[in-house]
Each structure stands twice: as C-alpha cells, then as structure tokens.
Scaffold this active site. Sequence first.
Site, mmCIF file in Angstrom:
data_model
loop_
_atom_site.group_PDB
_atom_site.id
_atom_site.type_symbol
_atom_site.label_atom_id
_atom_site.label_comp_id
_atom_site.label_asym_id
_atom_site.label_seq_id
_atom_site.Cartn_x
_atom_site.Cartn_y
_atom_site.Cartn_z
ATOM 1 C CG ASP A 12 -24.375 -60.680 -9.273
ATOM 2 O OD1 ASP A 12 -23.328 -60.050 -9.007
ATOM 3 O OD2 ASP A 12 -24.601 -61.134 -10.416
ATOM 4 C CG HIS B 227 -15.409 -59.360 -15.051
ATOM 5 N ND1 HIS B 227 -15.083 -58.730 -16.221
ATOM 6 C CD2 HIS B 227 -15.508 -60.681 -15.350
ATOM 7 C CE1 HIS B 227 -14.997 -59.624 -17.199
ATOM 8 N NE2 HIS B 227 -15.251 -60.813 -16.687
#
Length: 316
Positions: free
Chosen positions: A12, A242
Amino acid sequence: MGDVRRVIIDTDPGIDDTMAVMLALASPELRVEGLTIVRGNVGVEQCARNALTILEIAGHADLPVAVGADKPLVRPYHGHGATVHGQDGLGETGLSGTRPVPDRRAVDFLISRISAAPGELTIVALGPLTNLALAVTVEPRLAHGVREVIVMGGAVATRGNATPVAEANINNDPEAARIVFHAGWPVTLVGLDVTHKVTMTPAYLQRLAAARTPVTDLLAKITPFYLGAYQRMVGIDGFYVHDPTAVAAAIRPSLFETREVYVDVVTDNERALGQTIADFRNQWKLAPNVRVCLNVDAQGILDLYLDRVAGYRVPA
Ligand code: BDR
Ligand code: CA
C-alpha cells in the site's frame, strides 16, 4: 549464488512501502514478479498510481501491478495512513508517473501466479491483509502452493502503534489477518517486536541520499514527511523501519530470531481490535500457526539497506 527467491509484494505505497520495494529490487537474492495493491496508507487507486510511479523511477516499468481491495473485508476503513504518509501516500510530493492504472485484479493475479508455480513464490505483505485473505478464500489450495508468506504486521510482545495494543496493518483489517494467520500456509510475522528496534535517523538518511541516484533522490523527497510524522506523533528524531525490515526477512533470515507459536487476532472487542495474541506457553494447547520474529540484528538491517539501495543502479 544460492537460489533466487521469487516474490510478489502485496503493498500500500506508502513511504516505507516504497523504501521496501526499492530494497527488494536492489537485492540479487530476490526476483520481484509483481506488485499487488491494497488500500492501507491511502486508497487503492492512489496506492496503485504510486506503485507505478516508483517502479518507473526504479527502471522496472516492466513489472505487473495488480489492483486489489479498496476496503477491509467486514468493517469500514478507519485508519489514519494519510497523517503518516501524506494525502498522496508519498509525503505530499505530488510525484506522478506516466502509466495509467491497469485493469488487472490482485486476487486473480495472486491465484494465477501462485498456481502456475507451486511452492515457488514468497508473498511479502506490507499492508492490510485483505487481498491475501480474499485470494486464499477463493482458492484454498494457495495455502499449499506458496513457499512463505512474510507479513509486516502485528505486535505480539510489545505495544501497538495504531492503538495501544494493535499494529496498523492488522488493525486496518483484523478479519483478513485472522483468515491469513489460520489459512495453513507458512506465515512469518515481522511485527513491531522487531521493527521498533530498527531506526533510520536523519544522519543515516543523509548517507543514503549522498548516493545521488534516481532511487535515493526519490527517497530523499518522500522521507522528510515521514520524519515529520514521527516527530509529531511518536516524539523521536527518526523513524522505525517497518516494511523494509519485512523485505530483509526474505533476503537475510539469519538477521532474525524467530519462534513458532500459536497466534490469534482479536476481532470481537473494539478496544483490542487487531491485537495479535501469541500463546507463548501453549496454554491453549493449539499447534503453532505463525513464525514470529522476536529479535533482530538492527545494525545488520541498516547496513544491508544502505549497501543495497545506495548501490542500486537503475537498469537502462
Ligand atoms: C505499517 O503501517 C503502515 O503505515 C506502514 O506502511 C507499515 O506497513 C506499520 O505499522
Ligand atoms: Ca505498508
């Protein structure tokens, strides 16, 4: 060199997603075979446009992009991705590529690619797990057809980020995460337990930017917004790494300490929505379904990232 891992990245983009895709493209251990797109940091159309843009900048306009879910399985989207990644998902840089969003669907792409190469493909999932949950529901044989599903998500022995107990990707579609965790395929969870141990500081980012390549120039444009969000929301001078850490788990698993454990996702309690609970003492007497990363060689991740991405040359 040993075997080259074939990967599909479900993503995303997203600032750290962009950074992760660049690490994957720059690493000879991986062969990226396509990107499937999911709503997460921003809406799916914008994420798809971003994917096309960043692939073009990286010299990989050849790679297929397939568009997936624009909302979670059950509940409305309630995430706050734009506050962290900007309204455009790329730090409000207004970057745009030249290619139109293709009419290719993520679920079809996952099913056809995985079915055509049983046991060969690794999926690296960097967003909410909606696409993966849909694909494995439509075609349950996928569970036996992938090499590994590496998920950036969860927080099993540490606090959350989207809420006090839940990590954003899981919190944004907890029902999907639950399906993915229990589908029977080999899931590796790269959650906040490890990603909160890896920080890129402004000084580190300057070293990366010094390479002055099209890719590091892109990262130099989009990361200031992310740094600002961390400053504002977390109060640190730098950001946690992340999505690139999840890609690193596909490249160099030896950087991680892992444990096989039964993990479930809370879907029936508003306060705890998306919490990932790991039964470390096997009190529920259930077989492990997830390999969770509990520790990481943080310097090893940072060195790998700098080496690969600063050294990456855009193919002609
Ligand atoms: C995850 O949430 C998103 O904002 C990031 O791209 C990452 O995938 C971290 O919790
Ligand atoms: Ca992401």
